[in-house]
Design a protein around this motif. Sequence first.
Motif, PDB file in Angstrom:
ATOM      1  N   ILE A 145       1.547   6.324 -17.477  1.00  0.00           N
ATOM      2  CA  ILE A 145       1.904   6.215 -16.239  1.00  0.00           C
ATOM      3  C   ILE A 145       0.699   6.544 -15.259  1.00  0.00           C
ATOM      4  O   ILE A 145       0.967   6.249 -13.947  1.00  0.00           O
ATOM      5  N   LYS A 177       5.363  19.351 -11.423  1.00  0.00           N
ATOM      6  CA  LYS A 177       6.488  20.105 -11.719  1.00  0.00           C
ATOM      7  C   LYS A 177       6.635  20.428 -13.323  1.00  0.00           C
ATOM      8  O   LYS A 177       7.033  21.320 -13.629  1.00  0.00           O
ATOM      9  N   LYS A 185       0.850   4.098  -3.143  1.00  0.00           N
ATOM     10  CA  LYS A 185       0.524   5.012  -2.823  1.00  0.00           C
ATOM     11  C   LYS A 185       1.822   6.295  -3.324  1.00  0.00           C
ATOM     12  O   LYS A 185       1.443   7.329  -3.539  1.00  0.00           O
ATOM     13  N   SER A 186       2.720   5.857  -2.663  1.00  0.00           N
ATOM     14  CA  SER A 186       4.087   6.877  -2.649  1.00  0.00           C
ATOM     15  C   SER A 186       4.303   7.104  -4.324  1.00  0.00           C
ATOM     16  O   SER A 186       4.573   8.078  -4.616  1.00  0.00           O
ATOM     17  N   ASN A 187       4.173   5.917  -5.179  1.00  0.00           N
ATOM     18  CA  ASN A 187       4.522   6.097  -6.355  1.00  0.00           C
ATOM     19  C   ASN A 187       3.243   7.125  -7.029  1.00  0.00           C
ATOM     20  O   ASN A 187       3.764   7.570  -7.821  1.00  0.00           O
ATOM     21  N   GLU A 188       2.003   6.688  -6.578  1.00  0.00           N
ATOM     22  CA  GLU A 188       0.734   7.926  -7.099  1.00  0.00           C
ATOM     23  C   GLU A 188       1.308   9.413  -6.706  1.00  0.00           C
ATOM     24  O   GLU A 188       1.182  10.111  -7.649  1.00  0.00           O
ATOM     25  N   GLY A 189       1.930   9.393  -5.447  1.00  0.00           N
ATOM     26  CA  GLY A 189       2.284  10.800  -4.943  1.00  0.00           C
ATOM     27  C   GLY A 189       3.263  11.290  -5.907  1.00  0.00           C
ATOM     28  O   GLY A 189       3.429  12.476  -6.300  1.00  0.00           O
ATOM     29  N   LEU A 190       4.495  10.447  -6.178  1.00  0.00           N
ATOM     30  CA  LEU A 190       5.614  10.674  -6.919  1.00  0.00           C
ATOM     31  C   LEU A 190       5.073  11.221  -8.404  1.00  0.00           C
ATOM     32  O   LEU A 190       5.481  12.402  -8.950  1.00  0.00           O
ATOM     33  N   ALA A 191       4.139  10.422  -8.984  1.00  0.00           N
ATOM     34  CA  ALA A 191       3.751  10.514 -10.390  1.00  0.00           C
ATOM     35  C   ALA A 191       3.191  12.184 -10.362  1.00  0.00           C
ATOM     36  O   ALA A 191       3.418  12.880 -11.470  1.00  0.00           O
ATOM     37  N   ARG A 192       2.146  12.424  -9.435  1.00  0.00           N
ATOM     38  CA  ARG A 192       1.637  13.544  -9.389  1.00  0.00           C
ATOM     39  C   ARG A 192       2.616  14.847  -9.197  1.00  0.00           C
ATOM     40  O   ARG A 192       2.446  15.728  -9.753  1.00  0.00           O
ATOM     41  N   LEU A 193       3.608  14.536  -8.425  1.00  0.00           N
ATOM     42  CA  LEU A 193       4.519  15.491  -8.290  1.00  0.00           C
ATOM     43  C   LEU A 193       5.245  15.976  -9.456  1.00  0.00           C
ATOM     44  O   LEU A 193       5.531  17.207  -9.822  1.00  0.00           O
ATOM     45  N   ILE A 194       5.747  14.878 -10.101  1.00  0.00           N
ATOM     46  CA  ILE A 194       6.374  14.959 -11.563  1.00  0.00           C
ATOM     47  C   ILE A 194       5.517  15.801 -12.376  1.00  0.00           C
ATOM     48  O   ILE A 194       5.897  16.682 -13.161  1.00  0.00           O
ATOM     49  N   ASN A 211       0.729  -1.348  -0.109  1.00  0.00           N
ATOM     50  CA  ASN A 211      -0.075  -0.097  -0.046  1.00  0.00           C
ATOM     51  C   ASN A 211       1.049   1.119   0.012  1.00  0.00           C
ATOM     52  O   ASN A 211       0.750   2.370  -0.689  1.00  0.00           O
ATOM     53  N   ILE A 212       1.955   1.388   0.855  1.00  0.00           N
ATOM     54  CA  ILE A 212       2.757   2.388   1.094  1.00  0.00           C
ATOM     55  C   ILE A 212       3.551   2.761  -0.361  1.00  0.00           C
ATOM     56  O   ILE A 212       3.637   3.657  -0.878  1.00  0.00           O
ATOM     57  N   ALA A 213       3.950   1.451  -0.835  1.00  0.00           N
ATOM     58  CA  ALA A 213       4.717   1.621  -1.987  1.00  0.00           C
ATOM     59  C   ALA A 213       3.930   2.309  -3.305  1.00  0.00           C
ATOM     60  O   ALA A 213       4.142   3.283  -3.862  1.00  0.00           O
TER      61      ALA A 213
END
Lengths: 352, 352
Positions: B281, B252, B240-249, B236-238
């Motif tokens: 992605i 930016k 969701k953190s990937n979703e968060g990173l995709a949104r961050l990218i 779950n953490i992996a």
Amino acid sequence: MSARYTIAVDAMGGDFGPRVTLSAAQRFLAHHPQVHLILCGALSSLQAQLTSCPESLLSRLQLIDAPDVIAMHAKPSHAVRHGQNSSMYHALQQVQLGNAQACVSAGNTGALMALGRTLLHTLPGIDRPAILSAIPTLTGHSYLLDLGANVDSSPEQLLQFALMGAATARSLDKWPEPRIALLNIGREEVKGNEQVRCAARLFKQQAGLNYIGFIEGDDVFTGQADVIVCDGFTGNIALKSNEGLARLIAGKLRRSFQRNLYRRFLGWLARPVLQELQRQIDPGQRNGASFVGLRGIVIKSHGGAGKRHFECALRQALVEIENNLPARIAEQMTQSTSEEAAKTALRLSSGA
Amino acid sequence: MSARYTIAVDAMGGDFGPRVTLSAAQRFLAHHPQVHLILCGALSSLQAQLTSCPESLLSRLQLIDAPDVIAMHAKPSHAVRHGQNSSMYHALQQVQLGNAQACVSAGNTGALMALGRTLLHTLPGIDRPAILSAIPTLTGHSYLLDLGANVDSSPEQLLQFALMGAATARSLDKWPEPRIALLNIGREEVKGNEQVRCAARLFKQQAGLNYIGFIEGDDVFTGQADVIVCDGFTGNIALKSNEGLARLIAGKLRRSFQRNLYRRFLGWLARPVLQELQRQIDPGQRNGASFVGLRGIVIKSHGGAGKRHFECALRQALVEIENNLPARIAEQMTQSTSEEAAKTALRLSSGA
């Protein structure tokens, strides 16, 4: 006159050894006239890489002959038993002897941690060191720990990680009251496993800790928390999968911009934008994870780091030296203990 | 004549309720003439959303009045005790009664899992269901499970997840021998915690399982494994953190293309490339996580999904119906048990 700082470098560590570490070392010395470096490694390899090094830099370089290299997949216990002639051991020993204020290595993480604990020991109040790194967020950066120093962590150890993270954020970023969060699979108090719920109770009770609650994985990058605490198993997998995803996206983008001649032209025009993105999200840009909780500064560079990225790890070491991070962490631990003692005394005297 | 399939929809679930679920339902029906939908929710809300629905689609829609909505943060146990009038309960019940072959909901994940287990029960040989999702890779996609159905998993349960993942990959993708990996913080056998090392031993012993070993987080997206198994906390953490990173990218990149007039023009030119990347992605593109291990198909859509993404979840349900995924998983479990029994018999008869 500015202070003189010395960093010991495990010159043989990492996928590329002296070719990368020594190029980075020279660039770093050229930019930081107050820094001296002690390079540990096989003397012949080091000297071969330094043939074209300007005299002005050589005077701030010291070489220590350490012919052995700890293999990237050696067991930590093996490194402790048989690593005495290794470049990594010697670099750490320079910190132990007080000849250097920090050690930087791109070698085997487990071995570096095991040797670091053996040679430098942990700070008072710390059961186990943790690996901490800055991660990019929408608004700047946050700190995430533990990233894999430990495979299991008790709630008490997670609390120690939180205190170390808070001290780091206060010391390096001058954030007066860093917001501390626990990584979990939900925000509500009932969510998660026993370990994380028990840790939350400890975090709440801890005087002087600005604990803001659980956050989920997708909030890691939103900048909601300054320090995000998790166990080393979860943290390692989250961080590495993020690196994998960043590479996947970069790869897809590259491929997409190469589809045809027009796309290539477009990619050429967009290059500054893409490079800017690369700089902002590239994990290598924040290369240099800190082993916090030791009586000395130890920075772990990515094994596959190039010279520019290894230089980032050297810069991270310098920042931690300038702020004397281990001392700040030690102060935080002492203060927390005495605050806890005061709280207990108050509870006892009020008859609660 | 093609078979008739029926999907029950929790029309009230998710952040936007019927506004999204019913728009998606109508688009989906228009594209899939062999599908009927049973929409569960507050009748008045449903009817209000269907005023402009063409007659041709209405004939393939059935409405069930279920006025209650399970709150996004309700405890699963509360949902089981008090959820009998909820849209989610009714949608699952349609599967239980055999009126529908699948249920799709964007509601509370924990509640959906708890109600799913209560109404549909687990398949023989399955202790606990898991949440499985496809993730993009360099070469296509892989499957990752568990993504948070369980906070703790025994090595035996991880093995069940592996068998369910293998059955899914074989059934939905026709991969004859899916490569199964365990997510860990290192590739070597000695790495990781007790749980994952013990699971690795079970995986190796399991007849018919193409186990390829541990993989680290950064290899999740390289396509080295077809099915990646982990416990629900880590997964779950992996994810969701990937979703968060995709949104961050994405954020930016957007910001970078808006810096000035020239950059905006460039962004306009590069739009097809960026949209292509988004499609590849965007986690929403693969919206629709499967609850595997139940005696019925249950698909969980993201709570915040828009109509296009909710439609993906409906499509995922249809694919699993067409391949009768629960039956394929049941076969896999029976086969593994009999293969294990045969192996044990062989060991006993050879006196080993």
